[in-house]
Design a protein around this motif. Structure first.
Motif, short mmCIF file in Angstrom:
data_model
loop_
_atom_site.label_atom_id
_atom_site.label_comp_id
_atom_site.label_asym_id
_atom_site.label_seq_id
_atom_site.Cartn_x
_atom_site.Cartn_y
_atom_site.Cartn_z
N LEU A 25 58.61 -29.92 46.25
CA LEU A 25 57.17 -29.72 46.04
C LEU A 25 56.37 -30.97 46.38
O LEU A 25 55.18 -30.88 46.68
CB LEU A 25 56.90 -29.32 44.58
N GLY A 26 57.04 -32.13 46.35
CA GLY A 26 56.33 -33.38 46.64
C GLY A 26 56.25 -33.71 48.11
O GLY A 26 55.54 -34.65 48.49
N ILE A 27 56.95 -32.94 48.96
CA ILE A 27 56.93 -33.22 50.40
C ILE A 27 55.51 -33.12 50.95
O ILE A 27 55.07 -33.98 51.72
CB ILE A 27 57.88 -32.26 51.15
N ASP A 28 54.80 -32.06 50.54
CA ASP A 28 53.43 -31.90 51.03
C ASP A 28 52.54 -33.04 50.56
O ASP A 28 51.63 -33.47 51.28
CB ASP A 28 52.84 -30.54 50.61
N ASN A 29 52.80 -33.54 49.35
CA ASN A 29 52.04 -34.68 48.83
C ASN A 29 52.30 -35.93 49.67
O ASN A 29 51.37 -36.68 49.99
CB ASN A 29 52.42 -34.92 47.37
N VAL A 30 53.56 -36.16 50.01
CA VAL A 30 53.93 -37.33 50.83
C VAL A 30 53.30 -37.23 52.22
O VAL A 30 52.79 -38.22 52.75
CB VAL A 30 55.47 -37.44 50.95
N ILE A 31 53.33 -36.03 52.81
CA ILE A 31 52.73 -35.83 54.14
C ILE A 31 51.23 -36.10 54.09
O ILE A 31 50.67 -36.78 54.97
CB ILE A 31 53.01 -34.41 54.64
N PHE A 32 50.57 -35.59 53.05
CA PHE A 32 49.12 -35.79 52.91
C PHE A 32 48.79 -37.27 52.79
O PHE A 32 47.88 -37.78 53.45
CB PHE A 32 48.62 -35.02 51.68
N ILE A 33 49.55 -37.99 51.96
CA ILE A 33 49.32 -39.42 51.78
C ILE A 33 49.60 -40.19 53.07
O ILE A 33 48.87 -41.12 53.43
CB ILE A 33 50.19 -39.96 50.63
N LEU A 132 42.06 -43.15 48.18
CA LEU A 132 42.84 -43.09 46.95
C LEU A 132 42.28 -42.02 46.01
O LEU A 132 43.05 -41.30 45.35
CB LEU A 132 42.84 -44.45 46.26
N LEU A 133 40.96 -41.87 45.97
CA LEU A 133 40.34 -40.84 45.13
C LEU A 133 40.73 -39.45 45.62
O LEU A 133 41.02 -38.55 44.80
CB LEU A 133 38.81 -41.00 45.16
N GLU A 134 40.75 -39.26 46.94
CA GLU A 134 41.17 -37.97 47.49
C GLU A 134 42.62 -37.67 47.12
O GLU A 134 42.96 -36.52 46.78
CB GLU A 134 41.01 -37.97 49.01
N ILE A 135 43.46 -38.68 47.16
CA ILE A 135 44.86 -38.50 46.80
C ILE A 135 45.00 -38.14 45.32
O ILE A 135 45.77 -37.26 44.94
CB ILE A 135 45.66 -39.78 47.10
N ILE A 136 44.21 -38.80 44.46
CA ILE A 136 44.26 -38.52 43.02
C ILE A 136 43.85 -37.08 42.73
O ILE A 136 44.48 -36.39 41.91
CB ILE A 136 43.36 -39.51 42.25
N LEU A 137 42.80 -36.61 43.41
CA LEU A 137 42.33 -35.24 43.20
C LEU A 137 43.40 -34.23 43.58
O LEU A 137 43.63 -33.25 42.87
CB LEU A 137 41.05 -34.99 44.02
N LEU A 138 44.06 -34.47 44.70
CA LEU A 138 45.11 -33.55 45.13
C LEU A 138 46.35 -33.69 44.25
O LEU A 138 47.03 -32.70 43.98
CB LEU A 138 45.46 -33.79 46.60
N ASP A 139 46.63 -34.92 43.81
CA ASP A 139 47.75 -35.14 42.90
C ASP A 139 47.59 -34.31 41.63
O ASP A 139 48.57 -33.78 41.08
CB ASP A 139 47.85 -36.62 42.51
N LEU A 140 46.35 -34.21 41.15
CA LEU A 140 46.08 -33.44 39.94
C LEU A 140 46.48 -31.99 40.11
O LEU A 140 47.11 -31.38 39.23
CB LEU A 140 44.60 -33.56 39.56
N VAL A 141 46.13 -31.43 41.27
CA VAL A 141 46.46 -30.02 41.55
C VAL A 141 47.98 -29.84 41.61
O VAL A 141 48.54 -28.96 40.95
CB VAL A 141 45.82 -29.57 42.88
#
Length: 236
Positions: A25-33, A132-141
């Motif tokens: 599930l974290g792969i998409d997060n890593v790609i986005f970052i 970083l703010l954009e990443i935090i918002l998506l991290d929350l989801v």
């Protein structure tokens, strides 16, 4: 002794399963970052990746301490056109729309603007704090979705904590190679952005109670990834 072995297996199996799930599930997060970090100077890219994934871990650990509040997010808030909306559903819909918007904008910049011969396109260096703010918002989801899944798979709180920490550490070590690979091969960047769009659509669908098995999404993207690698190796 047998009882102790059974107890250990009862804890280890959910732990390994949760770690695997958290990494997937974290792969998409890593790609986005990784894609966002490409907008920064070289000296700040690793910093953004470490901060983004580190804050993702902190956010998930905090949410685990608020399990009772997290579970309430699954409760119905209102009904619209015979569709039952919950707090979790609204967060997933908002996160999905944000992910689709960001992916679409990035694809547009990488294709239409890059191929525009009428004007010279100067890459814009973005603000570290804004990214970083954009990443935090998506991290929350992603964190809320991940925690609710974890609660359904494990009963022991320490198993959930351990799985989150181990999974994020794995993603931190994997983030730099993934970022380097995406940067080196522009075609894979478009593929990664398309992948994020699919994740965004699946989040919106889940928010509307339309279940799309994530296995279908990951399989289709893995197939596209393999095809892209074969094309890259054969077409020189």
């Amino acid at each position: 002794v047998f009882v102790k072995i059974v107890y250990m297996l009862d804890a280890i199996i959910p732990l390994i399963s949760l770690i695997s799930l958290e990494v997937i599930l974290g792969i998409d997060n890593v790609i986005f970052i990784s894609i966002l970090s490409d907008k920064l100077p070289d000296s700040q890219r690793n910093k953004l990746r470490y901060w983004g994934l580190g804050l993702a871990m902190v956010m998930r650990l905090i949410l685990l301490t608020l399990i009772s509040w997290i579970l309430k997010l699954d409760q119905e808030l209102f009904v619209l056109f015979d569709i039952h909306f919950s707090g979790k559903g609204l967060i997933l819909i908002a996160g999905g729309l944000f992910l689709i918007y960001k992916s679409t904008v990035e694809i547009y910049h990488k294709t239409e603007l890059a191929n525009n011969s009428d004007q010279t396109v100067v890459p814009k260096i973005s603000s570290f704090k804004r990214l970083l703010l954009e990443i935090i918002l998506l991290d929350l989801v992603f964190s809320i979705d991940s925690i609710i899944t974890a609660i359904g798979m494990a009963q022991e709180l320490w198993v959930m904590y351990t799985s989150v920490i181990v999974a994020v550490l794995i993603m931190i070590f994997a983030s730099q190679p993934i970022s380097f690979f995406i940067k080196k091969h522009p075609s894979f960047k478009i593929l990664a952005l398309s992948f994020l769009m699919m994740i965004g659509l699946s989040l919106i669908a889940e928010g509307f109670h339309l279940s799309i098995p994530k296995g279908y999404i990951y399989f289709s993207m893995a197939f596209a990834f393999i095809v892209d690698i074969i094309q890259m190796k054969t077409v020189k």
